[in-house]
Design an enzyme around this catalytic site. Structure first.
Site, PDB file in Angstrom:
ATOM      1  N   PHE A   1       0.850  -1.191   0.000  1.00  0.00           N
ATOM      2  CA  PHE A   1       0.000   0.000   0.000  1.00  0.00           C
ATOM      3  C   PHE A   1       0.887   1.243   0.000  1.00  0.00           C
ATOM      4  O   PHE A   1       1.906   1.282   0.710  1.00  0.00           O
ATOM      5  CB  PHE A   1      -0.900   0.019   1.241  1.00  0.00           C
ATOM      6  CG  PHE A   1      -2.240  -0.612   1.025  1.00  0.00           C
ATOM      7  CD1 PHE A   1      -3.318   0.149   0.602  1.00  0.00           C
ATOM      8  CD2 PHE A   1      -2.428  -1.971   1.251  1.00  0.00           C
ATOM      9  CE1 PHE A   1      -4.565  -0.425   0.412  1.00  0.00           C
ATOM     10  CE2 PHE A   1      -3.668  -2.551   1.062  1.00  0.00           C
ATOM     11  CZ  PHE A   1      -4.736  -1.778   0.637  1.00  0.00           C
TER      12      PHE A   1
ATOM     13  N   HIS B   1       2.387  -6.176   6.915  1.00  0.00           N
ATOM     14  CA  HIS B   1       1.403  -6.404   5.855  1.00  0.00           C
ATOM     15  C   HIS B   1       2.049  -6.673   4.495  1.00  0.00           C
ATOM     16  O   HIS B   1       1.348  -6.789   3.490  1.00  0.00           O
ATOM     17  CB  HIS B   1       0.466  -5.196   5.754  1.00  0.00           C
ATOM     18  CG  HIS B   1      -0.309  -4.934   7.002  1.00  0.00           C
ATOM     19  ND1 HIS B   1      -1.542  -5.495   7.259  1.00  0.00           N
ATOM     20  CD2 HIS B   1      -0.021  -4.189   8.089  1.00  0.00           C
ATOM     21  CE1 HIS B   1      -1.977  -5.094   8.442  1.00  0.00           C
ATOM     22  NE2 HIS B   1      -1.068  -4.301   8.967  1.00  0.00           N
TER      23      HIS B   1
ATOM     24  N   HIS C   1      -0.057 -12.370   4.708  1.00  0.00           N
ATOM     25  CA  HIS C   1      -0.083 -11.958   6.108  1.00  0.00           C
ATOM     26  C   HIS C   1      -1.460 -12.167   6.726  1.00  0.00           C
ATOM     27  O   HIS C   1      -2.467 -12.272   6.030  1.00  0.00           O
ATOM     28  CB  HIS C   1       0.329 -10.491   6.257  1.00  0.00           C
ATOM     29  CG  HIS C   1      -0.611  -9.536   5.594  1.00  0.00           C
ATOM     30  ND1 HIS C   1      -0.523  -9.196   4.268  1.00  0.00           N
ATOM     31  CD2 HIS C   1      -1.678  -8.841   6.072  1.00  0.00           C
ATOM     32  CE1 HIS C   1      -1.477  -8.345   3.955  1.00  0.00           C
ATOM     33  NE2 HIS C   1      -2.203  -8.114   5.044  1.00  0.00           N
TER      34      HIS C   1
ATOM     35  N   ASP D   1      -4.011 -10.324   9.311  1.00  0.00           N
ATOM     36  CA  ASP D   1      -4.360  -9.125  10.071  1.00  0.00           C
ATOM     37  C   ASP D   1      -4.802  -9.514  11.473  1.00  0.00           C
ATOM     38  O   ASP D   1      -5.544 -10.490  11.652  1.00  0.00           O
ATOM     39  CB  ASP D   1      -5.534  -8.383   9.413  1.00  0.00           C
ATOM     40  CG  ASP D   1      -5.131  -7.579   8.194  1.00  0.00           C
ATOM     41  OD1 ASP D   1      -3.930  -7.465   7.918  1.00  0.00           O
ATOM     42  OD2 ASP D   1      -6.047  -7.066   7.519  1.00  0.00           O
TER      43      ASP D   1
ATOM     44  N   HIS E   1      -5.663  -4.226  13.956  1.00  0.00           N
ATOM     45  CA  HIS E   1      -5.459  -3.463  12.721  1.00  0.00           C
ATOM     46  C   HIS E   1      -6.643  -2.552  12.417  1.00  0.00           C
ATOM     47  O   HIS E   1      -6.487  -1.495  11.822  1.00  0.00           O
ATOM     48  CB  HIS E   1      -5.243  -4.446  11.568  1.00  0.00           C
ATOM     49  CG  HIS E   1      -5.007  -3.826  10.230  1.00  0.00           C
ATOM     50  ND1 HIS E   1      -4.136  -2.779  10.032  1.00  0.00           N
ATOM     51  CD2 HIS E   1      -5.533  -4.108   9.002  1.00  0.00           C
ATOM     52  CE1 HIS E   1      -4.126  -2.444   8.759  1.00  0.00           C
ATOM     53  NE2 HIS E   1      -4.975  -3.221   8.116  1.00  0.00           N
TER      54      HIS E   1
ATOM     55  N   GLU F   1      -4.421 -12.188   3.719  1.00  0.00           N
ATOM     56  CA  GLU F   1      -4.395 -11.355   2.514  1.00  0.00           C
ATOM     57  C   GLU F   1      -3.081 -11.557   1.765  1.00  0.00           C
ATOM     58  O   GLU F   1      -2.111 -12.055   2.320  1.00  0.00           O
ATOM     59  CB  GLU F   1      -4.578  -9.882   2.892  1.00  0.00           C
ATOM     60  CG  GLU F   1      -5.929  -9.606   3.542  1.00  0.00           C
ATOM     61  CD  GLU F   1      -6.038  -8.239   4.186  1.00  0.00           C
ATOM     62  OE1 GLU F   1      -7.160  -7.689   4.229  1.00  0.00           O
ATOM     63  OE2 GLU F   1      -5.007  -7.718   4.673  1.00  0.00           O
TER      64      GLU F   1
END
EC number: 3.5.1.9
Length: 209
Positions: free
Chosen positions: A20, A50, A54, A56, A60, A173
């Protein structure tokens, strides 16, 4: 009898791994190298938890929720179904999953793309919040996806993550499901016991039953 097949569904974690915008990339430096007077190589790593495949932690997306070191591990290990919803568009809807919904195990991973992105793609597929609620109603305890997030990249309300919180679902994710046929497997994807962290890298694998 042939031994079970292992599918490694974890992307390579490297400095080139997509993240991100603004997140901490992977970086490795050497703190010691083999040579006269030094018997080992030693490295140090910095990265967001992340990066790559990973898990979460509830922390988070909620300040009063557990960090990854306090999350129960049972959800990350056990029977799992891979469902293909390739080309589903921006959101995975219930209709994309109904064809594989009979007898769902407690873990569901959804493949949304032919090939997982190796560069940042802001238009990745995510889960519709009502789809996560529906999966929870079927007894699912963990959901996964082959994109960076269960929410769209531009979401500010994180509606899908809030369903995870409300329904006590765990999540994986950034999986790589490119070579995994649809069907049932054993999932092994344990997070590290990182004190106070909002997530943890996992080495996620699927083992044929």
């Amino acid at each position: 009898m042939n031994p079970p097949t292992l599918h490694d569904i974890s992307p390579l974690v490297s400095a080139a791994a997509p993240i991100f915008p603004g997140d901490e990339p992977y970086a490795l430096r050497w703190t010691a190298r083999l040579g006269p007077g030094c018997p080992v190589n030693l490295s140090a790593v910095t990265m967001s938890p992340h990066v790559g495949a990973h898990a979460d932690a509830p922390l988070h997306y909620a300040d009063d929720a557990p960090a990854i070191d306090a999350v129960d591990l049972h959800a990350y290990l056990g029977p799992c179904r891979v469902i293909h919803a390739i080309g589903c568009g921006p959101l995975i809807t219930i209709d994309h999953l109904r064809h594989a919904a009979a007898g769902l195990p407690p873990r569901v991973l959804v493949r949304t793309c032919e090939r997982a992105d190796t560069v940042w793609n802001p238009t990745f597929s995510a889960y519709a919040p009502e789809t996560l609620a529906w999966l929870a109603d079927q007894g699912v305890r963990l959901v996964g996806i082959d994109t960076p997030s269960v929410d769209p990249g531009d979401s500010k309300t994180l509606d899908a993550h809030q369903i995870l919180r409300q329904r006590d679902l765990r999540v994986l994710e950034n999986l790589v499901l490119d070579a995994v046929p649809a069907g049932d497997y054993e999932l092994i994807a344990l997070p590290l016991k990182l004190a106070g962290a909002c997530a943890s890298p996992v080495r996620a694998v699927l083992r044929t039953l």
